[in-house]
Design an enzyme around this catalytic site. Structure first.
Site, PDB file in Angstrom:
ATOM      1  N   GLU A  18       0.821  -1.216   0.000  1.00  0.00           N
ATOM      2  CA  GLU A  18       0.000   0.000   0.000  1.00  0.00           C
ATOM      3  C   GLU A  18       0.853   1.264   0.000  1.00  0.00           C
ATOM      4  O   GLU A  18       0.326   2.382   0.041  1.00  0.00           O
ATOM      5  CB  GLU A  18      -0.937   0.001   1.216  1.00  0.00           C
ATOM      6  CG  GLU A  18      -2.173  -0.847   1.020  1.00  0.00           C
ATOM      7  CD  GLU A  18      -1.843  -2.317   0.766  1.00  0.00           C
ATOM      8  OE1 GLU A  18      -2.215  -2.816  -0.323  1.00  0.00           O
ATOM      9  OE2 GLU A  18      -1.217  -2.961   1.617  1.00  0.00           O
ATOM     10  N   ASN A  61      -0.878  -7.744  -3.843  1.00  0.00           N
ATOM     11  CA  ASN A  61      -1.510  -6.918  -4.864  1.00  0.00           C
ATOM     12  C   ASN A  61      -0.501  -6.033  -5.588  1.00  0.00           C
ATOM     13  O   ASN A  61       0.518  -5.637  -5.033  1.00  0.00           O
ATOM     14  CB  ASN A  61      -2.581  -6.028  -4.225  1.00  0.00           C
ATOM     15  CG  ASN A  61      -1.996  -5.135  -3.147  1.00  0.00           C
ATOM     16  OD1 ASN A  61      -1.681  -5.594  -2.060  1.00  0.00           O
ATOM     17  ND2 ASN A  61      -1.848  -3.843  -3.432  1.00  0.00           N
ATOM     18  N   ASP A 116      -7.776  -5.597  -5.019  1.00  0.00           N
ATOM     19  CA  ASP A 116      -6.877  -5.875  -3.886  1.00  0.00           C
ATOM     20  C   ASP A 116      -7.034  -7.304  -3.381  1.00  0.00           C
ATOM     21  O   ASP A 116      -7.066  -7.551  -2.179  1.00  0.00           O
ATOM     22  CB  ASP A 116      -7.085  -4.885  -2.734  1.00  0.00           C
ATOM     23  CG  ASP A 116      -6.077  -5.107  -1.613  1.00  0.00           C
ATOM     24  OD1 ASP A 116      -4.896  -5.245  -1.901  1.00  0.00           O
ATOM     25  OD2 ASP A 116      -6.500  -5.177  -0.435  1.00  0.00           O
TER      26      ASP A 116
END
Length: 592
Positions: free
Chosen positions: A192, A275, A317
């Site tokens: 992230e 991801n 995701d």
């Protein structure tokens, strides 16, 4: 003679030619201990202990407990080695050695010195840590700030340490290190924040053996276009680079914060990649290889033998980091060396772990709707355009996607029983709305680019199920609904009793054949830890860490998160958790 000395002496007699680096091959067979995160190399989380049965499990009582002194989410489980239990905490990643001969008295304590202000703000989804590992007389701690520390198992004194990355760019560690033969394998978190994922292998003396990235040039990925295969065919030269636009791969994610397994017969270890970065798929067209991928790598060299990408061009995701469970089962009349994976995307995959051949891919939650099926010849999911966040575009809220970003199962590990041939799977029952937006990469700053809200499937109110799964047929055998997601790892035992925990704080025992509940106990806090078992002085014990937090419990771990979309959508979905439990950090140990 002390227990540890006796254990090592017996190991030496049993396998005279065995070098010290192979000790775990024997140690994992000692049912009295729990010597690695999943109990064994195969990640089955199965114990041959059978003192606790379906008839007497109702008589389980708290034997003793231990407060870790730390709040936030307590994932993972303790290790047990010859009379000593090794317990970890979330950040600041304290390690305790507890004396099982004296109700868990503290033998030693190690508390690392980490920079809170640099590390904690860039830890996605709480300050969790998933466990310790053992090898050659050392306990391995994989700190949040990416430092791997080897501790003397008897004294807790550091033997060596190495800091491999920098939280200032968003790189952290939440996964356990894994010890296989003579190597320590560690991954990295931070997808992230645009961190480029990799695995790093250490020798037992702390020197680096190799580093292998998830995406990028073949030489940096330790991939050979001619010999590394996908769906039984060579991947070809620059297979990853050709699947990205421009230099997006350099901040492309594919982090490696999940569970790892190892097959000594093939010398391959298996793990998944996360991801692609960013969560906005419009900004990174292409298959984004090899994010969302199962890797099979040679332990000694690190070279990838085969890869399988479960969700090419991820739009939701659906990290691919969940555990790969290694079992030998009969499949269509032939014994096969299988690998079973319950992916975030809602499909359960059964592959031949030697070749990477895809054998089964089926929904393990009936509400999965982003794809109708997986083509077993190509390995590709058959997508439903309505739920495509890329097709619908930036700044458009795509609604009703199942599963949600946290998947039909996140990192909470399943268990397998060779007695029943079934897998016992803690799952989520959550759907979402997903709106991507343009985001600019800045090192050390969130690189998400999507707003989410989460909720149960239409017509249902429960957010979780605990299921039994037949991986040969690709079908649910039984399913128990749970009020909240089941975020605890499961344990299967030889008495056909299966254990797991709930977010409200219960630890439960169920019949492995039917799912019938046999026993429950309410812990001081919600359970996102993994249940395990051991025997000491002739008595079988069941242990579990409680301490609400993690992604599902992030709203309780960080009370300042108030909007439904906070915590990447988890705050709204799990708001009612605060009516059932509170923060804590306790190890609970049960016996008859």
């Amino acid at each position: 003679m002390k227990l540890k000395t006796l254990s090592l002496a017996m190991m030496s007699m049993a396998v005279p030619s065995m070098v010290a680096a192979d000790e775990l091959l024997v140690m994992q067979q000692n049912e009295n201990n729990w010597v690695m995160p999943a109990g064994n190399y195969a990640n089955t989380r199965y114990s041959t202990l059978a003192q606790v049965t379906k008839d007497n499990v109702k008589d389980l009582k708290m034997a003793w407990s231990f407060s870790t002194g730390v709040l936030r989410g307590h994932e993972g489980n303790a290790l047990v080695i010859d009379g000593t239990m090794y317990v970890h905490t979330p950040f600041p990643n304290i390690v305790y050695a507890l004396d099982l001969n004296n109700y868990g008295a503290i033998k030693w304590k190690y508390e690392p010195n980490q920079n809170y202000d640099e590390t904690v703000p860039v830890m996605c989804c709480d300050t969790v840590y998933r466990g310790l590992s053992y090898g050659q007389g050392k306990i391995f701690l994989n700190q949040a700030d990416t430092t791997l520390v080897a501790l003397d198992m008897n004294t807790g004194e550091p033997v060596w340490s190495d800091k491999r990355d920098d939280p200032k760019v968003g790189a952290t560690s939440t996964a356990a290190a894994h010890v296989f033969k003579d190597k320590i394998i560690v991954g990295i978190s931070g997808g992230e924040f645009g961190v480029r994922g990799y695995v790093q292998a250490y020798n037992m003396d702390g020197s680096v053996a190799y580093k292998a990235y998830s995406v990028g040039p073949d030489s940096e990925m330790l991939v050979d276009g001619n010999t590394t295969t996908s769906m039984l065919k060579p991947v070809g030269k620059d297979s990853s680079l050709k699947s990205w636009q421009g230099d997006q791969w350099k901040i492309g994610g594919g982090t490696t914060w999940g569970w790892y397994s190892y097959d000594p017969d093939t010398n391959l270890y298996y793990y998944g990649t996360g991801n692609p970065s960013t969560w906005n798929p419009v900004q990174r067209p292409g298959d984004n290889k090899w994010t969302m991928t199962i890797f099979a790598r040679d332990l000694d060299s690190g070279m990838a033998k085969w890869v399988y990408q479960k969700t090419p061009f991820d739009e939701w995701d659906y990290d691919g980091v969940n555990e790969n469970i290694l079992v030998d089962q009969e499949f269509k009349g032939q014994m096969r060396k299988l690998l079973v994976n319950f992916d975030r995307n809602g499909f359960a995959y059964t592959l031949d772990r030697v070749t990477g051949e895809l054998l089964v891919a089926e929904h393990y939650n009936p509400h999965v709707n982003w794809a109708t099926s997986v083509d077993l010849k190509t390995g590709l999911p058959n997508r439903v355009q309505r739920y495509s966040t890329a097709y619908n575009g930036e700044d458009v809220n795509t609604t009703g996607i199942c599963p949600a970003a946290l998947g039909n199962k996140d990192q909470q590990p399943a268990a397998f029983s060779p007695r029943t041939g079934l897998f016992y799977v803690p799952t989520n029952n959550v759907c979402m709305d997903y709106e991507p937006f343009e985001v600019e990469y800045v090192a050390g700053q969130p690189y998400v680019g999507a707003t989410l809200s989460m909720y149960p499937p239409e017509g249902e109110t429960h957010l979780g199920n605990f299921i039994a799964w037949d991986a040969r047929e690709g079908k649910i055998v039984w399913s128990n609904p749970e009020r909240f997601s089941v975020w605890s790892g499961a344990l299967a035992t030889a008495s056909d009793v299966v254990f797991y925990g709930t977010l409200e704080g219960f630890i439960k025992a169920v019949d492995a054949h039917t799912g019938r509940e046999l026993w429950r106990f309410k812990n001081p806090s919600g359970v996102i830890g993994n249940v395990n078992t051991y025997k000491h002085d002739g008595v079988q014990y069941i242990s579990v860490l409680s301490g609400i937090g993690g992604w599902a419990g992030i709203g309780m771990a960080i009370p300042s998160l108030e909007d439904d979309s906070d915590g990447l959508g988890a705050v709204g979905a799990y708001r009612a958790l605060s009516n059932w439990t509170n923060l804590g950090g306790v190890l609970s140990v049960f016996s008859l």
